[in-house]
Design an enzyme around this catalytic site. Structure first.
Site, PDB file in Angstrom:
ATOM      1  N   HIS A  95       0.855  -1.187   0.000  1.00  0.00           N
ATOM      2  CA  HIS A  95       0.000   0.000   0.000  1.00  0.00           C
ATOM      3  C   HIS A  95       0.891   1.236   0.000  1.00  0.00           C
ATOM      4  O   HIS A  95       1.873   1.292   0.742  1.00  0.00           O
ATOM      5  CB  HIS A  95      -0.914   0.046   1.235  1.00  0.00           C
ATOM      6  CG  HIS A  95      -1.716   1.310   1.294  1.00  0.00           C
ATOM      7  ND1 HIS A  95      -2.907   1.458   0.619  1.00  0.00           N
ATOM      8  CD2 HIS A  95      -1.463   2.504   1.890  1.00  0.00           C
ATOM      9  CE1 HIS A  95      -3.360   2.686   0.813  1.00  0.00           C
ATOM     10  NE2 HIS A  95      -2.500   3.342   1.582  1.00  0.00           N
ATOM     11  N   LYS A 200      -8.846  -2.699   5.079  1.00  0.00           N
ATOM     12  CA  LYS A 200      -9.004  -3.173   3.691  1.00  0.00           C
ATOM     13  C   LYS A 200      -7.930  -4.201   3.350  1.00  0.00           C
ATOM     14  O   LYS A 200      -8.183  -5.187   2.668  1.00  0.00           O
ATOM     15  CB  LYS A 200      -8.975  -1.979   2.734  1.00  0.00           C
ATOM     16  CG  LYS A 200     -10.272  -1.171   2.819  1.00  0.00           C
ATOM     17  CD  LYS A 200     -10.284   0.033   1.925  1.00  0.00           C
ATOM     18  CE  LYS A 200      -9.448   1.139   2.488  1.00  0.00           C
ATOM     19  NZ  LYS A 200      -9.694   2.457   1.962  1.00  0.00           N
TER      20      LYS A 200
HETATM   21  N1  IUR Z   1      -6.471   5.751   1.732  1.00  0.00           N
HETATM   22  C1  IUR Z   1      -7.343   5.032   2.456  1.00  0.00           C
HETATM   23  O1  IUR Z   1      -7.770   3.968   2.024  1.00  0.00           O
HETATM   24  N2  IUR Z   1      -7.752   5.503   3.646  1.00  0.00           N
HETATM   25  C2  IUR Z   1      -7.321   6.672   4.161  1.00  0.00           C
HETATM   26  O2  IUR Z   1      -7.719   7.050   5.243  1.00  0.00           O
HETATM   27  C3  IUR Z   1      -6.391   7.412   3.392  1.00  0.00           C
HETATM   28  C4  IUR Z   1      -5.985   6.946   2.185  1.00  0.00           C
HETATM   29  I1  IUR Z   1      -5.713   9.229   4.075  1.00  0.00           I
END
Ligand code: IUR
Length: 461
Positions: A95, A200
């Protein structure tokens, strides 16, 4: 899977008490957090109550165990992907907190698949100045980012990697909270960012995760210390959830690579997959991928992991995986073959990708050394030209972008072309022109210091 059984359901009247406790600086128990997240995903919490709780968390923060509970409950608000037992240790992902010219996911996912990993990469779209992986891939005709959980499974069996959008069933609580965070100015909260991102990733059923946490002028966090704090929070929570999680702190001042903009970034990703392309992009791909291989126990050291990644970029194995992924996600066999043929050069990519109608070159105003190129300013101008969106759901122009014709540290002379802007609007206005010129810093040779993209590795704990 639901976080709470029917019998445990808490009355809506308890939300004001939870809000008050957090507002007054108290701690929320696991059960409190379960009640709160269940209220979000079931729709039982009122919008005003959710906004108030987000602001209380933004103001008072959360202890590490509260953040772990928040992340876990958010993850359990929807489906959690499950993989075959013989993939244990193989399922990995990355990520990034977002940058300018950050196309790393496009070469990284297939490169990891070529190293034997399974990569169910669930990505996002661009918002504000940062680009989105899904937008980049959608500049390839036919590419579909919407895939069912069954199809994701099938692609991982047959190819080893996919890059897809969030499905309806994964982490519904985040969708509600994220939309309201935007509206209540509570985006920049350490526990809320950690919960959103890691819930996620947890729902992807990962064994290992690497986080690319960026710092600098074009990053969410401008300084190394705040980026390190976010990285530490996410590393702690990720490991507490059973994902082996490490982080890389990387510089995000000048754009990554030489091409910025959705279609142009696909071109540069293809070059990287063919063992060509810019050094800083290859450095990020090999460092992030090498770190994952090491964390998931597939190699004995980070250096071995980096060598493995460089190997599959150099020998065409990662490129083959990318071609197979394109086809599995809807691109015709002819287009996938043509883009991924090792002798196809960048100009030929535009036989299949849509170019912008106009190009304009900007020239250097004085002799000297290229000391800096402000990625934030460049991204803001490209955003105004249509490359990015201000609100979720807005259409974008994939063809808008820019080519850097110089690199940091290069000696240049007045009149040399340094930037080629690709655009579709009738003209570049004078403000855009002068903003772009101001993003280039020319100085003396000794005012330039070459820094690698990767500044620090944060180990899993
Ligand atoms: N991307 C995400 O999925 N969540 C967040 O809180 C942020 C970026 I900042």
């Amino acid at each position: 899977m639901s976080a709470m059984s029917e019998g445990e359901e808490c009355a809506v009247s308890s939300f004001p008490e939870l809000i008050r406790r957090k507002r007054d600086g108290g701690r929320l128990s696991k059960q409190d957090i379960r009640t709160f997240v269940h209220g979000v995903s079931s729709g039982n919490i009122q919008e005003g109550q959710l906004g108030a709780m987000l602001m209380a968390i933004w103001q008072k923060g959360m202890a590490a165990d509260e953040t772990v509970a928040l992340t876990q409950e958010m993850m359990l608000s929807g489906e959690v992907l499950q993989w075959p037992a013989d993939w244990a240790g193989l399922v990995v992902d990355k990520h990034s907190t977002g940058g300018v010219g950050d196309k790393v996911s496009l070469p990284l996912a297939p490169a990891l698949a070529a190293c034997g990993c399974k990569v169910p990469m669930i990505s996002g779209r661009g918002l504000a100045h940062t680009g989105g992986t899904l937008d980049k891939l959608e500049s390839i005709p036919g590419f579909s980012v919407s895939q069912s959980v069954e199809k994701i499974h099938e692609i991982l069996v047959n190819v080893g990697c996919c890059i897809v959008g969030q499905t309806e069933t994964l982490v519904p609580a985040d969708r509600v909270m994220y939309a309201l965070r935007d509206a209540t100015s509570t985006v920049d909260s350490l526990p809320l960012i950690t919960g959103s991102i890691l819930s996620k990733k947890g729902a992807e059923g990962l064994n290992a995760l690497v986080l690319d946490v960026k710092f600098g002028k074009a990053a969410l966090y401008k300084d190394l210390n705040s980026a390190r704090e976010l990285a530490q929070s996410m590393v702690t929570v990720g490991n507490s959830m059973g994902m082996r999680t490490g982080a890389v702190l990387s510089r995000m001042d000048a754009p990554i690579g030489r091409l910025v903009g959705n279609t142009l970034e696909v071109c540069e990703s293809l070059e990287c997959l063919k063992g060509r392309g810019p050094d800083d992009l290859r450095e990020l791909v090999t460092s992030l991928g090498g770190y994952l291989l090491w964390m998931s126990g597939r190699v004995a050291s980070l250096a071995r992991g980096q060598e493995a990644l460089a190997g599959v970029l150099g020998n065409g194995a990662a490129l083959q995986k990318f071609q197979a992924m394109l086809q599995a996600q809807g691109v015709s066999a002819d287009i996938a073959r043509s883009l991924c043929c090792s002798t196809t050069r960048p100009a030929d990519y535009f036989l299949h990708l849509k170019p912008a109608q106009h190009k304009a070159e900007l020239t250097v105003q004085s002799d000297g050394t290229v000391v800096d190129i402000d990625g934030m300013v460049l991204a803001q101008v490209l955003h105004k030209l249509g490359a990015g969106r201000t609100k979720a759901g807005e259409p974008i122009n994939h063809s808008v972008g820019a080519e850097l014709l110089v690199t940091l540290g290069q000696q240049v002379k007045k009149g040399d072309a340094w930037l080629r802007v690709h655009y579709d609007s009738p003209t570049l206005d004078s403000q855009q022109h002068s903003d772009l010129q101001a993003s280039l810093l020319i100085g003396s040779a000794d005012s330039y210091h070459a820094d690698p993209r990767v500044a620090e590795f944060i180990l899993p704990q």
